[in-house]
Design a protein around this motif. Structure first.
Motif, PDB file in Angstrom:
ATOM      1  N   MET A   1      -8.139  14.777  20.471  1.00 18.94           N
ATOM      2  CA  MET A   1      -7.846  15.634  22.388  1.00 18.94           C
ATOM      3  C   MET A   1      -6.951  15.042  22.793  1.00 18.94           C
ATOM      4  O   MET A   1      -6.568  13.895  23.075  1.00 18.94           O
ATOM      5  CB  MET A   1      -8.991  15.606  22.814  1.00 18.94           C
ATOM      6  N   PRO A   2      -5.310  15.593  22.748  1.00 10.58           N
ATOM      7  CA  PRO A   2      -4.535  15.161  23.762  1.00 10.58           C
ATOM      8  C   PRO A   2      -4.795  14.351  25.296  1.00 10.58           C
ATOM      9  O   PRO A   2      -5.926  15.309  25.524  1.00 10.58           O
ATOM     10  CB  PRO A   2      -3.218  16.279  23.691  1.00 10.58           C
ATOM     11  N   ASP A   3      -4.258  14.394  25.590  1.00  8.73           N
ATOM     12  CA  ASP A   3      -4.987  14.038  26.867  1.00  8.73           C
ATOM     13  C   ASP A   3      -4.055  15.497  28.338  1.00  8.73           C
ATOM     14  O   ASP A   3      -3.179  15.576  27.641  1.00  8.73           O
ATOM     15  CB  ASP A   3      -4.238  12.452  27.336  1.00  8.73           C
ATOM     16  N   LEU A   4      -5.016  15.157  28.743  1.00  6.12           N
ATOM     17  CA  LEU A   4      -4.922  16.107  29.704  1.00  6.12           C
ATOM     18  C   LEU A   4      -3.795  16.260  31.188  1.00  6.12           C
ATOM     19  O   LEU A   4      -4.577  15.190  31.724  1.00  6.12           O
ATOM     20  CB  LEU A   4      -6.122  17.513  30.365  1.00  6.12           C
ATOM     21  N   TYR A   5      -3.171  16.513  31.182  1.00  6.02           N
ATOM     22  CA  TYR A   5      -2.487  16.803  33.041  1.00  6.02           C
ATOM     23  C   TYR A   5      -2.091  18.196  33.079  1.00  6.02           C
ATOM     24  O   TYR A   5      -1.843  18.834  32.164  1.00  6.02           O
ATOM     25  CB  TYR A   5      -0.855  15.371  32.205  1.00  6.02           C
ATOM     26  N   ALA A   6      -1.643  18.321  34.604  1.00  4.94           N
ATOM     27  CA  ALA A   6      -0.871  19.866  35.491  1.00  4.94           C
ATOM     28  C   ALA A   6      -1.023  19.080  36.301  1.00  4.94           C
ATOM     29  O   ALA A   6      -0.949  18.680  37.146  1.00  4.94           O
ATOM     30  CB  ALA A   6      -2.652  20.394  35.449  1.00  4.94           C
ATOM     31  N   VAL A   7       0.198  20.591  36.405  1.00  3.72           N
ATOM     32  CA  VAL A   7       0.341  20.397  37.906  1.00  3.72           C
ATOM     33  C   VAL A   7      -0.116  21.607  39.302  1.00  3.72           C
ATOM     34  O   VAL A   7      -0.270  23.058  38.792  1.00  3.72           O
ATOM     35  CB  VAL A   7       2.069  21.017  37.909  1.00  3.72           C
ATOM     36  N   PHE A   8      -0.404  21.381  40.437  1.00  6.39           N
ATOM     37  CA  PHE A   8      -1.571  22.745  41.105  1.00  6.39           C
ATOM     38  C   PHE A   8      -0.718  22.777  41.910  1.00  6.39           C
ATOM     39  O   PHE A   8       0.079  21.432  42.930  1.00  6.39           O
ATOM     40  CB  PHE A   8      -2.563  21.609  41.575  1.00  6.39           C
ATOM     41  N   GLY A   9      -0.675  24.328  42.125  1.00  2.00           N
ATOM     42  CA  GLY A   9       0.206  24.567  43.751  1.00  2.00           C
ATOM     43  C   GLY A   9      -0.184  26.009  44.369  1.00  2.00           C
ATOM     44  O   GLY A   9      -1.180  26.720  43.164  1.00  2.00           O
ATOM     45  N   ASN A  10       0.383  26.858  44.759  1.00  2.00           N
ATOM     46  CA  ASN A  10       0.300  28.034  45.177  1.00  2.00           C
ATOM     47  C   ASN A  10       0.855  28.959  45.864  1.00  2.00           C
ATOM     48  O   ASN A  10       1.267  28.144  46.966  1.00  2.00           O
ATOM     49  CB  ASN A  10      -0.831  28.543  45.960  1.00  2.00           C
ATOM     50  N   PRO A  11       1.923  29.454  45.547  1.00  2.00           N
ATOM     51  CA  PRO A  11       2.970  29.938  44.152  1.00  2.00           C
ATOM     52  C   PRO A  11       2.579  28.738  42.598  1.00  2.00           C
ATOM     53  O   PRO A  11       2.906  27.867  43.718  1.00  2.00           O
ATOM     54  CB  PRO A  11       3.372  30.490  43.656  1.00  2.00           C
ATOM     55  N   ILE A  12       2.538  29.090  41.513  1.00  2.00           N
ATOM     56  CA  ILE A  12       2.862  27.856  40.383  1.00  2.00           C
ATOM     57  C   ILE A  12       3.301  28.433  39.750  1.00  2.00           C
ATOM     58  O   ILE A  12       3.630  27.671  38.573  1.00  2.00           O
ATOM     59  CB  ILE A  12       1.485  27.146  40.282  1.00  2.00           C
ATOM     60  N   ALA A  13       3.172  29.685  39.273  1.00  2.00           N
ATOM     61  CA  ALA A  13       3.502  30.786  37.653  1.00  2.00           C
ATOM     62  C   ALA A  13       5.460  29.932  37.880  1.00  2.00           C
ATOM     63  O   ALA A  13       6.364  29.989  36.743  1.00  2.00           O
ATOM     64  CB  ALA A  13       3.961  32.003  37.926  1.00  2.00           C
ATOM     65  N   HIS A  14       6.075  30.302  38.711  1.00  2.00           N
ATOM     66  CA  HIS A  14       8.184  29.153  38.586  1.00  2.00           C
ATOM     67  C   HIS A  14       8.017  28.240  38.407  1.00  2.00           C
ATOM     68  O   HIS A  14       8.926  27.384  37.891  1.00  2.00           O
ATOM     69  CB  HIS A  14       9.181  29.810  40.181  1.00  2.00           C
ATOM     70  N   SER A  15       6.671  27.418  38.431  1.00  2.00           N
ATOM     71  CA  SER A  15       6.816  25.959  38.216  1.00  2.00           C
ATOM     72  C   SER A  15       7.861  25.918  37.067  1.00  2.00           C
ATOM     73  O   SER A  15       7.648  25.297  35.686  1.00  2.00           O
ATOM     74  CB  SER A  15       6.116  24.962  38.114  1.00  2.00           C
TER      75      SER A  15
END
Ligand code: NDP
Length: 274
Positions: A1-15
């Motif tokens: 399994m690859p290591d999991l990362y994410a960006v959190f925001g609101n809104p976020i679709a444009h990131s």
């Protein structure tokens, strides 16, 4: 399994962060995935808890959660403690480590990408919000000759300057207080152009050879960079490089590998122009 990362925001679709980190991971052969996650405005901490429970190794945090992330961290880097905001989280052994890479990203973009040394320069920082606070200590670490913070609400600039005056002399005031002063580097950390407003900058503010830097970016010249050019700035740069460099700094925090940023920046620039 690859290591999991994410960006959190609101809104976020444009990131742009998922595309940036996917490029970094590919170029450095890191086995990881990086997603964009929308967190409810009143639900940042539960969203992070769920992510960690699912095996999340680290996260970026953007508007409006940088202060929530600051409060959530169980350990802070010095630069995050100074910034009062966190844009990078790392999860390991039950610990939530909070860092802030925005200032380092700005300084790397100016000094390395633009080849502009900050040492001995007179710097004007426009704005006294979160972005401004995050970059002050990293700017002062480069030993400028002076740093002045100007803000529409002058008292916020004065307070911000006081908060950092143990590091080096920093002054704050209103736009009117800028009359008669001149600077080598002017950084726009306001959101004025989002509202279509130009800044009340007095004439003579740009010293010969001055660099105007706008933390905002977009297609073509930003309103601040247009205003700066008309008022005598010799050079201008927008905040796309800062965006890529703060991401590279976060990548380094998580993976202890420093990715090449130039190809990613060139690719984003081409996509913005197209
Ligand atoms: P905040 O909302 O915390 O602060 C906004 C600042 O802009 C305040 O100083 C505010 O002044 C000023 N302002 C707003 N409208 C006007 C106006 N019409 N005239 C003069 N001043 C105005 O925002 P942030 O600090 O979080 O972000 C500022 C900018 O930096 C944003 O545009 C953001 O996109 C950009 N940014 C870019 C990054 C990058 O990687 N390139 C990273 C982080 C931010 P007042 O106090 O008087 O209200």
């Amino acid at each position: 399994m690859p290591d999991l990362y994410a960006v959190f925001g609101n809104p976020i679709a444009h990131s742009k962060s998922p595309a940036i980190h996917a490029s970094f991971a590919a170029s450095t052969s890191q086995d990881m995935v990086y997603e964009a996650r929308l967190a409810p405005l009143d639900g940042f901490a539960p969203a992070i808890a769920e992510f960690v429970a699912a095996g999340g190794k680290g996260a970026n945090v953007t508007v409006p959660f940088k202060e929530d992330a600051f409060r959530l961290a169980t350990r802070l880097s010095d630069r995050a403690a100074r910034a009062g905001a966190v844009n990078t989280l790392a999860f390991a052994d039950g610990e939530v480590f909070g860092d802030n890479t925005d200032g380092a990203g700005l300084v790397r973009d100016i000094t390395l990408n633009l080849g502009y040394s900050l040492n001995g320069r007179r710097i004007l920082l426009l704005g006294a919000g979160g972005a401004s606070r995050g970059v002050i200590a990293p700017l002062l670490a480069e030993k400028p000759a002076a740093l002045f913070i100007a803000n529409r609400s002058a008292e916020k600039a004065v307070k911000l300057a006081e908060d950092f005056s143990d590091i080096a002399p920093v002054n704050g005031g209103s736009f009117a207080d800028l009359a008669g002063k001149s600077f080598d580097l002017l950084i726009n950390a306001t959101s004025a152009s989002l509202a279509g407003a130009s800044l009340p900058l007095p004439p003579g503010l740009f010293a010969p050879g001055a660099l105007a830097y706008d933390m905002m970016y977009g297609k073509g010249e930003t309103p601040f960079l247009l205003q700066a050019r008309e008022q005598g700035a010799a050079r201008g740069a927008d905040g796309l490089g800062m965006l890529v460099e703060q991401a590279a700094e976060a990548f380094f925090v998580w993976r202890a590998v420093r990715p090449q940023t130039a190809p990613v920046l060139a690719d984003l620039r081409a996509k913005l122009a197209g």
